[in-house]
Design a protein around this motif. Structure first.
Motif, PDB file in Angstrom:
ATOM      1  N   HIS A 242     -23.919  28.491  11.058  1.00 40.04           N
ATOM      2  CA  HIS A 242     -23.535  29.284  12.230  1.00 40.04           C
ATOM      3  C   HIS A 242     -23.142  28.355  13.360  1.00 40.04           C
ATOM      4  N   VAL A 243     -23.010  27.068  13.034  1.00 40.64           N
ATOM      5  CA  VAL A 243     -22.768  26.047  14.056  1.00 40.64           C
ATOM      6  C   VAL A 243     -21.278  25.733  14.178  1.00 40.64           C
ATOM      7  N   GLY A 244     -20.593  25.651  13.029  1.00 43.20           N
ATOM      8  CA  GLY A 244     -19.142  25.440  13.079  1.00 43.20           C
ATOM      9  C   GLY A 244     -18.750  23.974  13.010  1.00 43.20           C
ATOM     10  N   THR A 245     -17.745  23.606  13.811  1.00 42.37           N
ATOM     11  CA  THR A 245     -17.110  22.284  13.710  1.00 42.37           C
ATOM     12  C   THR A 245     -18.107  21.126  13.611  1.00 42.37           C
ATOM     13  N   ALA A 246     -19.144  21.147  14.427  1.00 40.15           N
ATOM     14  CA  ALA A 246     -20.055  19.989  14.503  1.00 40.15           C
ATOM     15  C   ALA A 246     -20.777  19.715  13.183  1.00 40.15           C
ATOM     16  N   THR A 247     -21.022  20.752  12.392  1.00 40.87           N
ATOM     17  CA  THR A 247     -21.825  20.567  11.173  1.00 40.87           C
ATOM     18  C   THR A 247     -21.053  20.849   9.880  1.00 40.87           C
ATOM     19  N   TRP A 248     -19.812  21.353  10.007  1.00 45.59           N
ATOM     20  CA  TRP A 248     -19.096  21.869   8.838  1.00 45.59           C
ATOM     21  C   TRP A 248     -18.996  20.854   7.689  1.00 45.59           C
ATOM     22  N   ASP A 249     -18.589  19.618   8.008  1.00 48.32           N
ATOM     23  CA  ASP A 249     -18.412  18.615   6.948  1.00 48.32           C
ATOM     24  C   ASP A 249     -19.735  18.321   6.238  1.00 48.32           C
ATOM     25  N   ASP A 250     -20.812  18.204   7.013  1.00 48.39           N
ATOM     26  CA  ASP A 250     -22.132  17.991   6.418  1.00 48.39           C
ATOM     27  C   ASP A 250     -22.549  19.184   5.570  1.00 48.39           C
ATOM     28  N   SER A 251     -22.230  20.380   6.062  1.00 49.95           N
ATOM     29  CA  SER A 251     -22.610  21.596   5.328  1.00 49.95           C
ATOM     30  C   SER A 251     -21.957  21.614   3.954  1.00 49.95           C
TER      31      SER A 251
END
Ligand SMILES: [Zn+2]
Length: 342
Positions: A242-251
């Motif tokens: 639910h965080v978006g850009t900041a965590t997307w790659d890690d997710s």
């Protein structure tokens, strides 16, 4: 009545505590004397203004309401005046194919209290009778108002969309958020192993108290590396985004083979990239989720009433200090819900 309204979009200081007309109800509606209204990130978006979403002005925000029934419409039969209620935030037509199949969060007329219609940051709010949920008598008004939106959203994401199974590994981002703290409890209740992330050790301690099995401080550790370590390089079955850009790659990088990523929001930005090679070769699923159904909220409320799920109230502000409450939520320092007492 007294209400918090804004006449233009902008920073928290556009919120004015002022007199507003008391709502008049239709035959299928009830008037609720609001006792508490919990804030959500949605309130911040609505106040700032969302491109392409014509929010009527002046506007009363606030989606999560608890209170007492003050008045009932002529056709109302299931609640009575004086009864305590918690309100389902989603207001829908109640008649379309999606609504009658119980998928009312797919109604084309779906809106939330405080989104395209006036919400609960006021002494009174009007809602359809079907939005009245049984009041869990073990909770204060502030606690009760902290339940609906985040719990129904997390429930819909984990169960209806990601189809979480007992024994699976789930990565829950932003454990300190309202939706994150709800997701930890739901995932544990259904027998998953929970890896939770947050930006401070203090928040992680609270996440552990809620049942999280493994903790990642995303300020000091890299999420994908910690997930690999914790899962013996396998990756998780479900990522709760639910965080978006900041965590997307890690997710994405944290997903194991056949993993499902489910997302309900993007508080740090909408831009995200997907390497299609990973998507097909690892057989991943990317799932969008929006709010939840009234039926799911009924299930949640039963589990709240029996003490299985607990609301996490971080801080309570008086309604007149709604601007300070918005600024506090924007600062991101809370664990759980920020609530206005009316
Ligand atoms: Zn409908």
């Amino acid at each position: 009545m007294k209400a918090v309204r804004f006449h233009q979009h902008g920073t928290p200081d556009v919120l004015k505590y002022e007199d507003a007309p008391e709502p008049s109800i239709r035959p299928n509606e009830v008037l609720v004397r609001v006792r508490a209204c919990a804030l959500n990130h949605l309130d911040l978006w609505v106040r700032r203004g969302i491109p392409g979403v014509p929010i009527p002005l002046p506007h009363i925000p606030g989606s999560d309401v608890s209170g007492e029934i003050a008045q009932i419409g002529a056709d109302v039969t299931t609640v009575r005046v004086g009864q305590n209620v918690v309100l389902a935030p989603g207001v829908t037509c109640g008649k379309c194919a999606a609504c009658v199949s119980g998928q009312d969060n797919r109604c084309r007329q779906f809106t939330n209290l405080g989104y395209l219609i006036d919400g609960g940051c006021a002494e009174f709010v009007r809602v359809p009778e079907v939005n009245c949920m049984p009041y869990p008598e073990n909770l204060t008004f502030e606690e009760a108002a902290s339940i609906p939106l985040v719990f129904q959203t997390a429930w819909h994401m984990l169960l209806a969309r990601a189809e979480l199974q007992p024994g699976e590994d789930v990565l829950i981002l932003g454990a300190g958020s309202g939706v994150g703290s709800a997701a930890i409890q739901i995932a544990k209740f259904f027998g998953a192993r929970v890896i939770a992330t947050a930006g401070s050790d203090e928040k992680l301690t609270k996440a552990k108290d809620l049942g999280a099995d493994h903790l990642i401080n995303h300020q000091t550790h890299k999420i994908r590396e910690e997930v690999r370590r914790i899962t013996n390089k396998r990756g998780v079955d479900v990522v709760f985004e639910h965080v978006g850009t900041a965590t997307w790659d890690d997710s994405l990088a944290s997903l194991g083979l056949g993993g499902r990523l489910v997302t309900c929001g993007a508080t740090t930005g909408y831009d995200a990239k997907v390497d299609l090679r990973f998507l097909f070769s690892r057989q991943l699923s990317l799932l969008g989720s929006y709010m939840g159904t009234k039926s799911e909220l009924h299930s949640v409320m039963r589990l709240v009433a029996s003490g299985r799920f607990k609301p996490i109230v971080d801080r309570v502000f008086p309604l007149a200090e709604a601007a300070a409450a918005h600024a506090y939520l924007e600062s991101g320092s809370q664990f759980g819900k920020v609530v206005l007492k009316v």
